[in-house]
Design a protein around this motif. Structure first.
Motif: not given
Length: 428
Positions: A74-81
């Motif tokens: 829930k606190v991960m942007s697409r980039d982070i995922q």
């Protein structure tokens, strides 16, 4: 460990890729060797009012397949995922699970770009401000609108968060750093990981970069400062070094590598992809003559070659930055001619952005994965869409897949501001 000025040998033992060309190195490599592009008409959202109608999107990506700490999604942007998922694939490929490496000797070096918010994240707050004057917005924003924004919303946009989440996911308590130098970030992260190992601060480093520009805000922003191709045909959208190139294409992706002290890798019986012989960095500096000549890239390549003790004639291929804008490709080609002279025409050049466009830090990492897998398989993919050589570039661009003539490769990246990096790799 390091004794005096003697450096430890540093090798790559794991590769994880999440890209528009494929998820996992096997799919990534097979699609590239088959000449399958990841560039298609933009489908994530309506594109009729955007300056670019094409994009390199990752399809069928489910982060739940790769991320163990699901509560953090829930606190991960697409980039982070993308970055955390690629790190999981790299660790699996290296045959490492949590506890195999002393956590204090396992570090993370990660490159990240500009992480944009999505408009819907602020939509509710913005609606409360509709029709208000500037002074009214100033007075009401705090008491009313800010409560409509998720409390941890900002954590999605912080560029250091990919490195943080990767470290949490894999229990890495060693050196941890984030590099935000756009396209050059992945190679600079690789350079810093080698320094950590050579300083004796780590045995294994998780190294990579991630980014996603599949976002209407990003596309509008990039179009104001860079050249995006206006084409509708994917075969004409990204044409590095081609005479008729007219801009780059946005994309998304991540690649992550397990960088390891050679003696540590041998002791645990790891499969080794290649050895990192040297990484160099440079910047154009002040003056139009430096920018036009790509002096920063020349400096980076020279430093990498000297550190590796390799001559240009030993290079089996160059994995080019190949951004597909007119000026950037000219500058890059001049740097090659300045650095290599007559040898420039002998060295095969591949430009992998023709498969997946340009997406800041992440594209440099995915390109690095391409070179590592080229060395593993002894084959160089073709550069897509290269039909009309540009007489102002004069490079030996690979038009068709070919066998490598040497087990040594160079991969390079350069930012629009002239910061550059180059790495020399050798298959083992």
């Amino acid at each position: 460990m390091v004794a005096g000025n003697q450096r430890s040998r540093v090798v790559i033992t794991g590769v994880g890729v999440v890209s528009p060309v494929g998820i996992g190195q096997s799919a990534f490599w097979s699609n590239m060797t088959a000449g399958r592009s990841g560039i298609t008409p933009l489908s994530a959202f309506p594109s009729q009012n955007l300056p670019c109608k094409l994009a390199a999107e990752i399809r069928d990506f489910d982060p739940l397949q790769y991320i163990h700490e699901r509560k953090f999604l829930k606190v991960m942007s697409r980039d982070i995922q993308l970055g955390v998922s690629a790190a999981t694939l790299a660790m699996q490929d290296a045959g490492l699970v949590n506890g195999d490496v002393n956590p204090d000797r396992l570090g993370v070096e990660f490159g990240a770009g500009h992480i944009s918010f999505t408009p819907d994240e602020l939509a509710d707050a913005a609606r409360l401000m509709e029709g208000l004057t500037e002074s009214e917005i100033s007075n009401r924003w705090g008491p009313t609108a800010i409560g409509k924004i998720a409390p941890l919303w900002l954590l999605k946009q912080c560029p250091n968060m990919p490195a943080c989440h990767v470290a949490i996911e894999h229990g890495a308590r060693g050196p941890n750093n984030t590099i935000t130098s756009a396209d050059a970030s992945a190679l600079l992260a690789l350079q810093e990981s080698m320094r950590c190992i050579n300083r004796g601060h780590a045995d294994v480093m998780i190294v990579g970069a991630c980014s996603s520009n599949i976002n209407p805000v990003d596309i509008a922003r990039i179009s104001l400062v860079d050249t995006l191709s206006p084409q509708n045909d994917p075969e004409q959208g990204c044409r590095p070094f081609d005479r008729d190139r007219d801009g780059s294409i946005v994309g998304e992706g991540s690649a992550v590598f397990i960088v390891e002290r050679y003696s540590h890798a041998v002791a645990r019986g790891a499969e080794i992809y290649c050895e990192v012989l040297g990484v160099g960095a440079g910047c154009d500096g002040r003056g139009d003559e430096n920018v036009a000549g790509g002096r920063g890239l020349s400096s980076a390549m020279g430093a990498a070659l000297r550190q590796a003790n390799v001559s240009p004639r030993e290079l089996g291929h160059i994995n080019a930055h190949g951004k597909s804008t007119r000026n950037d490709d000219w500058v890059e080609a001049r740097a090659y001619h300045h650095s290599f002279g007559d040898d420039t025409h002998r060295i095969p050049v591949v430009a992998l952005k023709s498969y997946f466009g340009n997406f800041d830090a992440g594209s440099g990492a995915v390109e690095l994965a391409g070179s590592i897998l080229s060395l593993k398989h002894g084959e160089l993919p073709a550069t897509l869409n290269y039909k009309h050589p540009d007489p102002l570039c004069r490079l030996n661009v690979s038009r068709d897949p070919q066998r490598l003539r040497s087990s040594i490769a160079m991969t390079v990246n350069r930012t629009s501001m002239g910061q550059s990096a180059a790495a020399i790799l050798r298959a083992i």
